[in-house]
Each structure stands twice: as C-alpha cells, then as structure tokens.
Design an enzyme around this catalytic site. Structure first.
Site, PDB file in Angstrom:
ATOM      1  N   HIS A  59     -11.103  10.216  -6.334  1.00 47.65           N
ATOM      2  CA  HIS A  59      -9.975   9.625  -6.782  1.00 47.65           C
ATOM      3  C   HIS A  59     -10.238   8.738  -8.056  1.00 47.65           C
ATOM      4  O   HIS A  59     -11.398   8.159  -8.108  1.00 47.65           O
ATOM      5  CB  HIS A  59      -9.310   8.821  -5.696  1.00 47.65           C
ATOM      6  CG  HIS A  59      -8.069   8.492  -5.940  1.00 47.65           C
ATOM      7  ND1 HIS A  59      -7.531   7.453  -6.636  1.00 47.65           N
ATOM      8  CD2 HIS A  59      -6.753   9.071  -5.540  1.00 47.65           C
ATOM      9  CE1 HIS A  59      -6.393   7.352  -6.798  1.00 47.65           C
ATOM     10  NE2 HIS A  59      -5.711   8.349  -6.163  1.00 47.65           N
ATOM     11  N   GLU A 105      -4.628  14.933 -10.953  1.00 48.61           N
ATOM     12  CA  GLU A 105      -3.633  13.556 -11.179  1.00 48.61           C
ATOM     13  C   GLU A 105      -3.997  13.129 -12.251  1.00 48.61           C
ATOM     14  O   GLU A 105      -5.074  11.986 -12.443  1.00 48.61           O
ATOM     15  CB  GLU A 105      -4.273  12.683 -10.076  1.00 48.61           C
ATOM     16  CG  GLU A 105      -4.077  13.183  -8.537  1.00 48.61           C
ATOM     17  CD  GLU A 105      -4.110  12.121  -7.428  1.00 48.61           C
ATOM     18  OE1 GLU A 105      -2.904  11.904  -6.927  1.00 48.61           O
ATOM     19  OE2 GLU A 105      -4.903  11.244  -7.557  1.00 48.61           O
TER      20      GLU A 105
HETATM   21  P1  PGA Z   1       1.094   7.593  -6.244  1.00 50.61           P
HETATM   22  O1  PGA Z   1      -0.450   7.971  -6.260  1.00 50.61           O
HETATM   23  O2  PGA Z   1       1.958   8.778  -5.834  1.00 50.61           O
HETATM   24  O3  PGA Z   1       1.661   6.332  -5.757  1.00 50.61           O
HETATM   25  O4  PGA Z   1       1.390   7.755  -8.037  1.00 50.61           O
HETATM   26  C1  PGA Z   1      -0.892   9.128  -6.225  1.00 50.61           C
HETATM   27  C2  PGA Z   1      -2.603   9.035  -5.948  1.00 50.61           C
HETATM   28  O5  PGA Z   1      -3.151   8.262  -6.310  1.00 50.61           O
HETATM   29  O6  PGA Z   1      -3.056  10.020  -5.137  1.00 50.61           O
END
Ligand code: PGA
Length: 253
Positions: A101, A170
C-alpha cells in the site's frame, strides 16, 4: 478465483475495535439478501491486526473474507519487535494480505522488501492484494505506465505467484482526495498493464485488476463500464456499512 468474479475489498487502515464487527455483520446481511447479484462478487474486509483472529473466527466459512493489511518481510518467528510474520497471520485463519500500500511504501517499503513479502505470503498459501500506483509528479511527467510496470516487475519475480495475486491499481494522488482518473484513462491503463503482464510473464491468463482511490457510491458509477476491472479497493467508505453497501448497490444498478 472465477473468471468473472468481482471483488469489493475494504481497507480499514488504522480503524476498528472489537465492536466494529457490527459494520461487517451489516455488510454480510446485505450480501446474503442480494440473491440477484451475490454470485458475481466477493467481499473482503481488512481490519487491523488486533482484530484478525476474532473476526476471522466469526466469519470462518462465511461469505465475507477477512484480510490482513500488511505483514513483515521475514517468516516464522524472530527478534523483530512489533512485527507479525505471514506464518503468524496464516495461523489465525487469514488467507489474504494487502501488500505494498502506498502509505507503507511512503514509510520505507522498497521493491526489495515487497518482493520478500510477496514470496513469503505465497509460501504460506495466502492470496495477495498487491498495490501499485503513481504519484502526482509521475503523472505530471507522464511516467505513469513506466512506474507501474517497474513496481510490478521488481516485486513479482515468479510467474507462478500471479495465481495468488490481485493487483490493486491505486494512484497515490487519488487516495483519500476525492479525485479519480477519468474512465478513459483508467480503461487505458488497466488494458496496457494487463497486456504487459501477459508479455512479461509469458502467460495467456489475465491477472485480476482492481482499482482503488476515492471509490464511493458516486465515483463507482464512472467505473461500471470498465469491463477489464475486476473490483475495487475501498478505504474511507469501507468504515461505514451503508457507504460500502451503496457502492455495491450502485455498481449493479
Ligand atoms: P480511499 O483509500 O478509498 O479512502 O481513497 C483507498 C486506499 O487507500 O486503499
């Protein structure tokens, strides 16, 4: 992992105490009632380490899967104060881990560390939600695809590992910001990366690709049409059963 199966994965981050189980109970009730669609998707929730054992016992053999948010890059036991190994996670019944992450990458996780974590998770027969993403600077310099390809190839070193991996794309600039890529941009990136993986690892099978970053009941409408997306990694909105359920409702509406 079925071919058309979609994943709605909640990442709680630093959130949750034992009574927070009620959030998952409500999501589970919705899932069980959603007979029209519930054979098309899986729900995975990643609470903090403190809740893994009790929540995984509660949801053993049930529809909702409990995932860990991270693991240490060494296996079994050792003198690593505060760390938890993939072995220890597997032994409390957990079969999924989020790895890479961007919040952990920002805290010092390198490609080399992520490579270790992935190998050890696979060794312990744990599925991996592997996060990749470009930051604002990369995007401005049009380096997105280059950065994503590098993150994939440096950390996934064995073709066989792909069977256990869901890739969560992401964009760092999108996490928690309310900003998301356009449908066109996301469609293009997912397509290019799926092609890249096939070529790089000499496989004909599509790897599963999730999108994460400000997914909520509104933004989900922009992602519905992207056939190549296999699901979503949801941060903020996964802490509320209503917000999480609304995402699924709007996806299938
Ligand atoms: P968010 O976070 O949906 O709050 O943007 C996504 C994540 O960090 O996996």
């Amino acid at each position: 992992m079925g071919k058309d199966m979609r994943y709605f994965i909640g990442n709680w981050k630093m959130f949750g105490i034992p009574s927070s189980i009620k959030i998952i109970n409500r999501i589970n009730q919705y899932y069980l009632k959603d007979k029209k669609n519930n054979n098309k998707y899986k729900i995975v929730i990643a609470p903090p380490h403190t809740l893994l054992e009790s929540f995984s016992n509660k949801f053993k053999n049930k529809s909702i899967i409990i995932s860990a948010q991270n693991c240490y890059e060494k296996d079994f036991y050792g003198a690593y104060t505060g760390s938890i190994s993939p072995f220890m996670i597997r032994k409390v019944g957990i079969k999924y881990i989020i790895i890479g992450h961007s919040e952990n990458r920002a805290n010092g996780e390198t490609d080399k560390i992520l490579k270790e974590k992935i190998s050890l998770a696979v060794k312990n027969n744990i599925n991996i939600i592997f996060c990749i993403g470009e930051n604002k600077k990369h995007k401005a310099k049009k380096l997105t695809i280059k950065v994503l390809k590098k993150q994939i190839s440096k950390a996934i070193i064995n073709k066989n590992f792909l069977k256990k991996i869901l890739i969560a794309y992401e964009p760092v600039w999108s996490i928690g910001s309310g900003k998301t890529p356009s449908t066109e941009e996301l469609t293009k990136n997912v397509k290019l990366l799926k092609q890249f993986i096939k070529k790089r690892y000499k496989t004909r099978k599509d790897v599963k690709f999730l999108y994460g970053g400000s997914v909520d009941s509104k933004s989900i409408k922009n992602f519905k049409s992207i056939q190549k997306l296999d699901g979503f990694l949801i941060g903020g909105a996964s802490k509320s059963s209503k917000k999480f359920i609304d995402i699924i409702k709007n996806f299938y509406k």
